[in-house]
Design a protein around this motif. Structure first.
Motif, short mmCIF file in Angstrom:
data_model
loop_
_atom_site.label_atom_id
_atom_site.label_comp_id
_atom_site.label_asym_id
_atom_site.label_seq_id
_atom_site.Cartn_x
_atom_site.Cartn_y
_atom_site.Cartn_z
N GLY A 62 0.82 -1.22 0.00
CA GLY A 62 0.00 0.00 0.00
C GLY A 62 0.85 1.26 0.00
O GLY A 62 0.58 2.23 -0.72
N VAL A 63 1.91 1.22 0.84
CA VAL A 63 2.80 2.38 0.88
C VAL A 63 3.47 2.59 -0.47
O VAL A 63 3.59 3.71 -0.97
CB VAL A 63 3.84 2.19 2.01
N LEU A 64 3.91 1.45 -1.06
CA LEU A 64 4.56 1.56 -2.36
C LEU A 64 3.61 2.10 -3.43
O LEU A 64 4.00 2.90 -4.30
CB LEU A 64 5.12 0.19 -2.79
N VAL A 65 2.35 1.63 -3.37
CA VAL A 65 1.37 2.13 -4.35
C VAL A 65 1.16 3.63 -4.17
O VAL A 65 1.11 4.41 -5.13
CB VAL A 65 0.04 1.37 -4.20
N THR A 66 1.05 4.07 -2.90
CA THR A 66 0.87 5.50 -2.63
C THR A 66 2.06 6.31 -3.13
O THR A 66 1.92 7.35 -3.79
CB THR A 66 0.66 5.73 -1.13
N VAL A 67 3.26 5.77 -2.82
CA VAL A 67 4.47 6.46 -3.26
C VAL A 67 4.54 6.50 -4.80
O VAL A 67 4.93 7.51 -5.40
CB VAL A 67 5.71 5.79 -2.66
N GLY A 68 4.15 5.37 -5.43
CA GLY A 68 4.15 5.34 -6.89
C GLY A 68 3.18 6.36 -7.49
O GLY A 68 3.49 7.03 -8.47
N GLU A 69 1.99 6.45 -6.87
CA GLU A 69 1.03 7.44 -7.36
C GLU A 69 1.57 8.85 -7.18
O GLU A 69 1.42 9.71 -8.06
CB GLU A 69 -0.30 7.27 -6.62
N GLN A 70 2.19 9.10 -6.03
CA GLN A 70 2.76 10.42 -5.81
C GLN A 70 3.87 10.71 -6.82
O GLN A 70 3.98 11.83 -7.35
CB GLN A 70 3.32 10.53 -4.38
N LEU A 71 4.72 9.69 -7.07
CA LEU A 71 5.79 9.88 -8.05
C LEU A 71 5.21 10.14 -9.45
O LEU A 71 5.72 10.98 -10.20
CB LEU A 71 6.70 8.65 -8.08
N THR A 72 4.15 9.38 -9.79
CA THR A 72 3.52 9.59 -11.11
C THR A 72 2.95 11.00 -11.23
O THR A 72 3.11 11.68 -12.26
CB THR A 72 2.40 8.55 -11.32
N ALA A 73 2.25 11.43 -10.16
CA ALA A 73 1.70 12.79 -10.18
C ALA A 73 2.81 13.83 -10.28
O ALA A 73 2.70 14.82 -11.01
CB ALA A 73 0.86 13.03 -8.92
N GLU A 74 3.90 13.58 -9.53
CA GLU A 74 5.00 14.54 -9.58
C GLU A 74 5.64 14.58 -10.96
O GLU A 74 5.99 15.65 -11.49
CB GLU A 74 6.05 14.15 -8.53
N LEU A 75 5.80 13.39 -11.57
CA LEU A 75 6.35 13.34 -12.93
C LEU A 75 5.44 14.06 -13.91
O LEU A 75 5.91 14.77 -14.81
CB LEU A 75 6.57 11.89 -13.35
N SER A 76 4.12 13.85 -13.76
CA SER A 76 3.18 14.53 -14.64
C SER A 76 3.30 16.05 -14.48
O SER A 76 3.28 16.81 -15.46
CB SER A 76 1.75 14.08 -14.35
N ARG A 77 3.38 16.50 -13.21
CA ARG A 77 3.51 17.93 -12.98
C ARG A 77 4.81 18.47 -13.57
O ARG A 77 4.85 19.56 -14.15
CB ARG A 77 3.47 18.22 -11.47
N VAL A 78 5.86 17.69 -13.42
CA VAL A 78 7.15 18.12 -13.99
C VAL A 78 7.04 18.22 -15.51
O VAL A 78 7.50 19.19 -16.12
CB VAL A 78 8.27 17.15 -13.58
N LYS A 79 6.43 17.20 -16.13
CA LYS A 79 6.27 17.24 -17.59
C LYS A 79 5.37 18.39 -18.01
O LYS A 79 5.59 19.00 -19.06
CB LYS A 79 5.69 15.92 -18.09
N ARG A 80 4.33 18.64 -17.21
CA ARG A 80 3.35 19.65 -17.60
C ARG A 80 3.84 21.07 -17.33
O ARG A 80 3.61 21.99 -18.11
CB ARG A 80 2.04 19.40 -16.86
N ASP A 81 4.49 21.29 -16.20
CA ASP A 81 4.83 22.65 -15.78
C ASP A 81 6.32 22.95 -15.87
O ASP A 81 6.73 23.97 -16.41
CB ASP A 81 4.37 22.89 -14.32
N VAL A 82 7.12 22.06 -15.33
CA VAL A 82 8.54 22.38 -15.19
C VAL A 82 9.26 22.31 -16.54
O VAL A 82 10.00 23.22 -16.91
CB VAL A 82 9.19 21.44 -14.16
N LEU A 83 9.02 21.19 -17.28
CA LEU A 83 9.75 21.03 -18.53
C LEU A 83 9.44 22.13 -19.55
O LEU A 83 10.36 22.68 -20.16
CB LEU A 83 9.47 19.64 -19.13
N PRO A 84 8.12 22.49 -19.79
CA PRO A 84 7.88 23.63 -20.71
C PRO A 84 8.53 24.92 -20.23
O PRO A 84 9.04 25.70 -21.03
CB PRO A 84 6.35 23.74 -20.74
#
Length: 399
Positions: A47-69
């Motif tokens: 469960g912890v790993l799933v939560t961490v994975g979701e957080q990492l996915t969200a963070e990666l999405s935010r990075v791709k969406r906001d930081v990289l542009p």
């Protein structure tokens, strides 16, 4: 005794087997509990790993969406700044080179000035030696130079007076020429009025002025080509320009397009009326979209004129092409008037209309001075009989 020992041993063995079985059950239960505890821990870790994975996915999405542009735009901005800095460095390098060249020129000038200073010193020394031996000669030369300067000044004053006299003479000549032009224009107007009234006058050179012409356009950029097409139409219809005048439209020279007047000879008014009527009928034969004659008279081609003009049988085809070219240039203008004898073509911002006038109508428009006002001229032309008026707006749009 032996039997008793055997019995006791059997009892002991049974007790030991019973204790061993009970111990194995306790160990199995403890092992099962441990396995359950490990399963619970694994589930929690998952469960912890799933939560961490979701957080990492969200963070990666935010990075791709906001930081990289943002990083990309910053990189582009930085690239633009680097290019601008490179351009500034290049300009600074060019400036430094030019300044180095100027410094070199200044150094050469300094050397030249030093040499000149030495020459002046030598000259001054020599002048002192000469002056010490001949002051009277030097004074005479100075007086001679002053006298020559006085003569030059007196000659400049005389030249200025001559220039003023020449200016006054030119102004007098301009006045005489203006009076001559007004006299000539009046004579030509009288000749045109006599021609319209059926009494053509013959000049001293044997050439008669039989018609007048006017040309004006609101668009100065079309004036040259309009002049060219107008005079080509005159030549194609057998007319010669006897005299022409250019008048300032407002009399103040404020950039208003000039009025151009032409005094024409070569053909009589009746002949011109018939020729231009035939040309406009030919123009009306060009079909506009929808099959309607674009250049038809306002009342339609079915209306017969009260008096049908005589059309020359040997009419050259270039006169029709020249008239159409003139009408097309008029259509491109936002406001224009072109008159050739009895023919009057008027262009406003919305309409292009042509008419063939009889002498009385031409004289009436001449007296009312409506030729230079397209809007007023069109209102007057629409009062003419239908067979004298041609609506050419649709023809111009389809040409």
């Amino acid at each position: 005794m032996t039997t008793l020992i055997l019995v006791v041993l059997c009892v002991v063995v049974g007790a030991m087997e019973l204790w061993a079985g009970r111990q194995s059950k306790d160990q199995a239960r403890a092992f099962a509990r441990r396995v359950d505890e490990l399963n619970d821990q694994v589930t929690k870790q998952n469960g912890v790993l799933v939560t961490v994975g979701e957080q990492l996915t969200a963070e990666l999405s935010r990075v791709k969406r906001d930081v990289l542009p943002a990083l990309d735009s910053r990189l582009r901005d930085n690239s633009g700044q680097v290019e601008e800095l490179a351009r500034l460095v290049h300009q600074a390098d060019s400036y430094v080179r030019s300044q180095a060249g100027r410094l070199q020129d200044l150094e050469q000038q300094r050397v030249t000035l030093a040499a000149l200073r030495r020459k002046l010193g030598e000259l001054e020394t020599s002048m002192r030696s000469v002056t010490a031996g001949g002051d009277a000669e030097v004074a005479g030369r100075v007086d001679e130079a002053v006298a020559r300067l006085t003569e030059v000044e007196r000659g400049g004053a005389e030249m200025l007076e001559l220039q003023r006299a020449l200016t006054r003479t030119l102004e007098d000549v301009e006045d005489v020429v203006a009076e001559l032009l007004r006299y000539t224009e009046g004579e030509l107007d009288s000749a045109v009025a006599s021609a319209l009234a059926g009494r053509p006058r013959v000049g001293g050179d044997g050439l008669s002025v039989t018609a007048t012409g006017r040309l004006w356009s609101r668009d100065e950029q079309l004036q040259d080509i309009l002049d060219e097409m107008y005079e080509a139409c005159l030549r194609a219809n057998g007319l010669q320009v006897r005299f022409r005048t250019v008048e300032d439209a407002d009399g103040a020279g404020r950039g208003v397009p000039d009025h151009r007047r032409y005094f024409l000879g070569g053909r009589q008014m009746e002949e011109l009326a018939g020729a231009f009527t035939a040309l406009l009928i030919s123009t009306g034969a060009d079909l506009a979209p929808g099959g309607t004659p674009a250049g038809a008279p306002a009342g339609g081609l079915s209306r017969e004129p009260a008096v049908r003009p005589v059309v020359p049988a040997g009419r050259a085809p270039e006169d029709e092409a020249a008239l159409k070219s003139l009408l097309r240039v008029l259509y491109e203008s936002a406001g224009a008037v072109a008159q050739i004898g009895p023919l009057l073509a008027v262009r406003t911002r919305e309409e292009l209309v042509a008419a063939v006038l009889d002498p009385a109508q031409s004289l009436e428009l001449e007296n009312d001075e409506v030729y230079w006002d397209p809007s007023t001229a069109i209102v007057r032309l629409r009062r003419l009989p239908a067979h004298q008026l041609w609506e050419l707006t649709a023809w111009g749009a389809s040409a």
